[in-house]
Motif scaffolding. Structure first.
Motif, PDB file in Angstrom:
ATOM      1  N   LEU A  42      18.204  15.466 -33.313  1.00 21.26           N
ATOM      2  CA  LEU A  42      17.282  15.381 -34.444  1.00 21.26           C
ATOM      3  C   LEU A  42      16.573  16.721 -34.658  1.00 21.26           C
ATOM      4  CD1 LEU A  42      15.643  11.861 -33.962  1.00 21.26           C
ATOM      5  CD2 LEU A  42      17.520  12.506 -35.480  1.00 21.26           C
ATOM      6  N   PHE A  43      16.181  17.350 -33.566  1.00 23.40           N
ATOM      7  CA  PHE A  43      15.579  18.683 -33.673  1.00 23.40           C
ATOM      8  C   PHE A  43      16.592  19.696 -34.190  1.00 23.40           C
ATOM      9  CE2 PHE A  43      15.537  22.784 -31.384  1.00 23.40           C
ATOM     10  CZ  PHE A  43      14.483  23.386 -32.066  1.00 23.40           C
ATOM     11  N   ILE A  74       9.315  25.418 -41.499  1.00 26.69           N
ATOM     12  CA  ILE A  74       8.898  26.069 -40.253  1.00 26.69           C
ATOM     13  C   ILE A  74       7.937  25.180 -39.475  1.00 26.69           C
ATOM     14  CG2 ILE A  74       7.603  28.023 -39.306  1.00 26.69           C
ATOM     15  CD1 ILE A  74       8.802  29.718 -41.614  1.00 26.69           C
ATOM     16  N   VAL A  75       7.035  24.513 -40.171  1.00 28.34           N
ATOM     17  CA  VAL A  75       6.109  23.584 -39.507  1.00 28.34           C
ATOM     18  C   VAL A  75       6.896  22.457 -38.841  1.00 28.34           C
ATOM     19  CG1 VAL A  75       4.336  21.818 -39.902  1.00 28.34           C
ATOM     20  CG2 VAL A  75       4.114  24.075 -40.961  1.00 28.34           C
ATOM     21  N   ALA A  76       7.859  21.874 -39.564  1.00 23.95           N
ATOM     22  CA  ALA A  76       8.679  20.796 -39.004  1.00 23.95           C
ATOM     23  C   ALA A  76       9.446  21.276 -37.778  1.00 23.95           C
ATOM     24  CB  ALA A  76       9.654  20.282 -40.064  1.00 23.95           C
ATOM     25  N   THR A  89       9.375  19.438 -20.058  1.00 17.45           N
ATOM     26  CA  THR A  89       8.539  19.931 -18.945  1.00 17.45           C
ATOM     27  C   THR A  89       7.658  18.838 -18.351  1.00 17.45           C
ATOM     28  OG1 THR A  89       6.883  20.684 -20.563  1.00 17.45           O
ATOM     29  CG2 THR A  89       8.511  22.295 -19.800  1.00 17.45           C
ATOM     30  N   GLY A  90       7.732  17.632 -18.894  1.00 17.50           N
ATOM     31  CA  GLY A  90       6.998  16.513 -18.333  1.00 17.50           C
ATOM     32  C   GLY A  90       5.561  16.365 -18.792  1.00 17.50           C
ATOM     33  N   VAL A  91       5.158  17.147 -19.753  1.00 19.19           N
ATOM     34  CA  VAL A  91       3.783  17.058 -20.257  1.00 19.19           C
ATOM     35  C   VAL A  91       3.561  15.732 -20.971  1.00 19.19           C
ATOM     36  CG1 VAL A  91       2.079  18.090 -21.824  1.00 19.19           C
ATOM     37  CG2 VAL A  91       3.596  19.558 -20.459  1.00 19.19           C
ATOM     38  N   ILE A  92       4.564  15.273 -21.716  1.00 15.84           N
ATOM     39  CA  ILE A  92       4.481  13.976 -22.387  1.00 15.84           C
ATOM     40  C   ILE A  92       5.680  13.134 -21.979  1.00 15.84           C
ATOM     41  CG2 ILE A  92       3.217  14.903 -24.357  1.00 15.84           C
ATOM     42  CD1 ILE A  92       5.801  14.823 -25.963  1.00 15.84           C
ATOM     43  N   GLY A  93       5.573  11.826 -22.181  1.00 21.74           N
ATOM     44  CA  GLY A  93       6.661  10.920 -21.844  1.00 21.74           C
ATOM     45  C   GLY A  93       7.558  10.638 -23.035  1.00 21.74           C
ATOM     46  N   GLU A  94       8.598   9.876 -22.775  1.00 20.34           N
ATOM     47  CA  GLU A  94       9.567   9.547 -23.818  1.00 20.34           C
ATOM     48  C   GLU A  94       8.952   8.752 -24.975  1.00 20.34           C
ATOM     49  OE1 GLU A  94      13.359  10.269 -25.215  1.00 20.34           O
ATOM     50  OE2 GLU A  94      12.466  10.957 -23.332  1.00 20.34           O
ATOM     51  N   PRO A  95       8.084   7.754 -24.715  1.00 19.54           N
ATOM     52  CA  PRO A  95       7.488   7.003 -25.830  1.00 19.54           C
ATOM     53  C   PRO A  95       6.679   7.890 -26.781  1.00 19.54           C
ATOM     54  CG  PRO A  95       7.190   5.808 -23.774  1.00 19.54           C
ATOM     55  CD  PRO A  95       7.706   7.158 -23.416  1.00 19.54           C
ATOM     56  N   LEU A  96       5.904   8.823 -26.227  1.00 20.86           N
ATOM     57  CA  LEU A  96       5.101   9.702 -27.076  1.00 20.86           C
ATOM     58  C   LEU A  96       5.996  10.661 -27.868  1.00 20.86           C
ATOM     59  CD1 LEU A  96       2.270  10.415 -27.943  1.00 20.86           C
ATOM     60  CD2 LEU A  96       2.115  12.016 -26.015  1.00 20.86           C
ATOM     61  N   LEU A  97       7.081  11.114 -27.261  1.00 21.34           N
ATOM     62  CA  LEU A  97       8.021  11.977 -27.984  1.00 21.34           C
ATOM     63  C   LEU A  97       8.600  11.244 -29.182  1.00 21.34           C
ATOM     64  CD1 LEU A  97       9.738  14.537 -28.315  1.00 21.34           C
ATOM     65  CD2 LEU A  97      11.421  13.494 -26.770  1.00 21.34           C
ATOM     66  N   PHE A 100       6.118  11.185 -31.940  1.00 15.44           N
ATOM     67  CA  PHE A 100       6.086  12.504 -32.593  1.00 15.44           C
ATOM     68  C   PHE A 100       7.249  12.648 -33.568  1.00 15.44           C
ATOM     69  CE2 PHE A 100       3.150  14.344 -29.352  1.00 15.44           C
ATOM     70  CZ  PHE A 100       2.329  15.052 -30.229  1.00 15.44           C
ATOM     71  N   ILE A 101       8.443  12.270 -33.097  1.00 16.43           N
ATOM     72  CA  ILE A 101       9.648  12.431 -33.903  1.00 16.43           C
ATOM     73  C   ILE A 101       9.602  11.541 -35.138  1.00 16.43           C
ATOM     74  CG2 ILE A 101      12.141  12.022 -33.960  1.00 16.43           C
ATOM     75  CD1 ILE A 101      12.233  12.910 -31.023  1.00 16.43           C
ATOM     76  N   ILE A 102       9.304  10.266 -34.931  1.00 17.42           N
ATOM     77  CA  ILE A 102       9.332   9.309 -36.043  1.00 17.42           C
ATOM     78  C   ILE A 102       8.244   9.615 -37.061  1.00 17.42           C
ATOM     79  CG2 ILE A 102       9.006   6.884 -36.679  1.00 17.42           C
ATOM     80  CD1 ILE A 102      10.272   6.170 -33.943  1.00 17.42           C
ATOM     81  N   VAL A 103       7.001   9.711 -36.585  1.00 18.45           N
ATOM     82  CA  VAL A 103       5.872   9.939 -37.490  1.00 18.45           C
ATOM     83  C   VAL A 103       5.970  11.323 -38.133  1.00 18.45           C
ATOM     84  CG1 VAL A 103       3.361  10.116 -37.677  1.00 18.45           C
ATOM     85  CG2 VAL A 103       4.391   8.355 -36.232  1.00 18.45           C
ATOM     86  N   GLY A 104       6.291  12.337 -37.322  1.00 21.12           N
ATOM     87  CA  GLY A 104       6.389  13.694 -37.851  1.00 21.12           C
ATOM     88  C   GLY A 104       7.448  13.817 -38.925  1.00 21.12           C
ATOM     89  N   ASN A 105       8.626  13.250 -38.660  1.00 30.54           N
ATOM     90  CA  ASN A 105       9.708  13.318 -39.648  1.00 30.54           C
ATOM     91  C   ASN A 105       9.367  12.544 -40.916  1.00 30.54           C
ATOM     92  OD1 ASN A 105      11.384  14.938 -38.120  1.00 30.54           O
ATOM     93  ND2 ASN A 105      12.498  13.241 -37.204  1.00 30.54           N
ATOM     94  N   ASP A 106       8.732  11.387 -40.751  1.00 31.34           N
ATOM     95  CA  ASP A 106       8.348  10.588 -41.922  1.00 31.34           C
ATOM     96  C   ASP A 106       7.391  11.363 -42.827  1.00 31.34           C
ATOM     97  OD1 ASP A 106       9.881   8.569 -40.937  1.00 31.34           O
ATOM     98  OD2 ASP A 106       8.233   7.226 -40.417  1.00 31.34           O
TER      99      ASP A 106
END
Length: 309
Positions: A42-43, A74-76, A89-97, A100-106
């Motif tokens: 997706l990225f 560029i922001v996206a 790097t483990g800063v966030i987990g899979e659910p939070l990612l 980010f992906i769903i809401v950010g892309n929407d």
């Protein structure tokens, strides 16, 4: 001379971003550092457009709305990149990612679509929409015939909802396929066609498009000669079809929608081990390649695009 150097720098930045990200994240997948290929893909869909945007952001081109579109891209790109790096790097987990992906892309999909419609004439989604709708309909019928032939026993009533699902979901996810098409068709296709001619140029785009995908085949079971052979035929063929419609409509959003719908329809294809897989892919590829003999691919590049830039 200075203009020529500037153009070369643009091209270098485009390829560095597109293929650099593909190589780096391909290595990350291959080494098992992070193996959620879907999230990375997706990225990656944003990287061709990000390559164009970063290459042209300092350009003196004052065409209405283009710089703002590039800023949105560029922001996206940055939001998706940092979210992915935080996950790796483990800063966030899979659910939070995933959030980010769903809401950010929407959000960013709606912003770029509405802004292009309201304030960017060159990227107006409604441009030549009637002509584009005709090609979308023809393409959809052909794709469904191929899918039915490939997996007749697996066809269900829900299969035929793919185009409707595409219409509903596209506005909320359009930045992804726009990200690919703005780079490959919108930027690279005219460039290579001016250099190599319309036919060879569009085929080269397809080959480069396929090579760009390769690092993401390692962790899945379709890394085999059958699939690779099929894709090195199919993606250049699809590039011919998408390139044809782009030259006829000058509307990258129509190609983005066709790409989006293709991704949904192809989920109904059988496993590559199915005996119908390779023959049907070859038939679809031949249909797409036949467009090379149309008048559109015989006309001069300037006649098709209206200007040389």
């Amino acid at each position: 001379m200075r203009a020529g150097n500037s153009k070369k720098a643009e091209i270098a930045i485009f390829f560095a971003i597109s293929y650099g990200c593909s190589l780096i994240f391909g290595i990350i997948i291959y080494l098992g550092i992070y193996e959620e290929v879907y999230n990375i893909s997706l990225f990656m869909m944003l990287t061709p457009a990000a390559g164009v945007a970063l290459a042209k952001i300092r350009s003196s081109n004052n065409e209405k709305g283009i710089k703002q579109i590039h800023k949105i891209i560029i922001v996206a790109f940055c939001v998706s990149l940092f979210a992915l790096l935080f996950r790796i790097t483990g800063v966030i987990g899979e659910p939070l990612l995933k959030i980010f992906i769903i809401v950010g892309n929407d959000i960013l999909s709606l912003i770029i679509l509405l802004y292009a419609w309201m304030s960017c004439p060159r990227l107006d989604p409604s441009k030549n929409i009637k002509v584009g709708a005709k090609y979308i309909l023809i393409y959809t019928v052909i794709m469904f015939i191929i899918v039915i032939c490939m997996s007749f026993k697996g066809i269900t009533f829900y299969t035929f909802f793919a185009p409707f699902a595409s219409i509903v979901h596209f506005p909320l996810q359009c930045i992804l396929t726009f990200g690919e098409e703005y780079g490959w068709r919108g930027y690279l296709q005219p460039l290579l066609q001016r250099r190599f001619g319309k036919r060879l140029g569009v085929i080269f785009v397809g080959v480069l498009w396929q090579i760009w995908h390769i690092p993401f085949y390692f962790p899945i079971d379709n890394w085999n000669w059958t699939v690779q052979f099929a894709r090195f035929i199919y993606l250049p063929a699809l590039s011919v079809a998408f390139g044809y419609v782009y030259m006829k409509t000058k509307n990258i959003w129509i190609i983005s929608f066709m790409h989006f719908m293709t991704n949904i329809i192809l989920t109904f294809l059988p496993d590559y081990k199915d005996t119908h897989y390779l023959p049907c892919i070859m038939i679809l590829s031949c249909i797409c390649f036949s467009l090379l003999f149309t008048k559109t691919y015989q006309a001069g590049v300037k006649d098709v695009y209206g200007r040389i830039s």
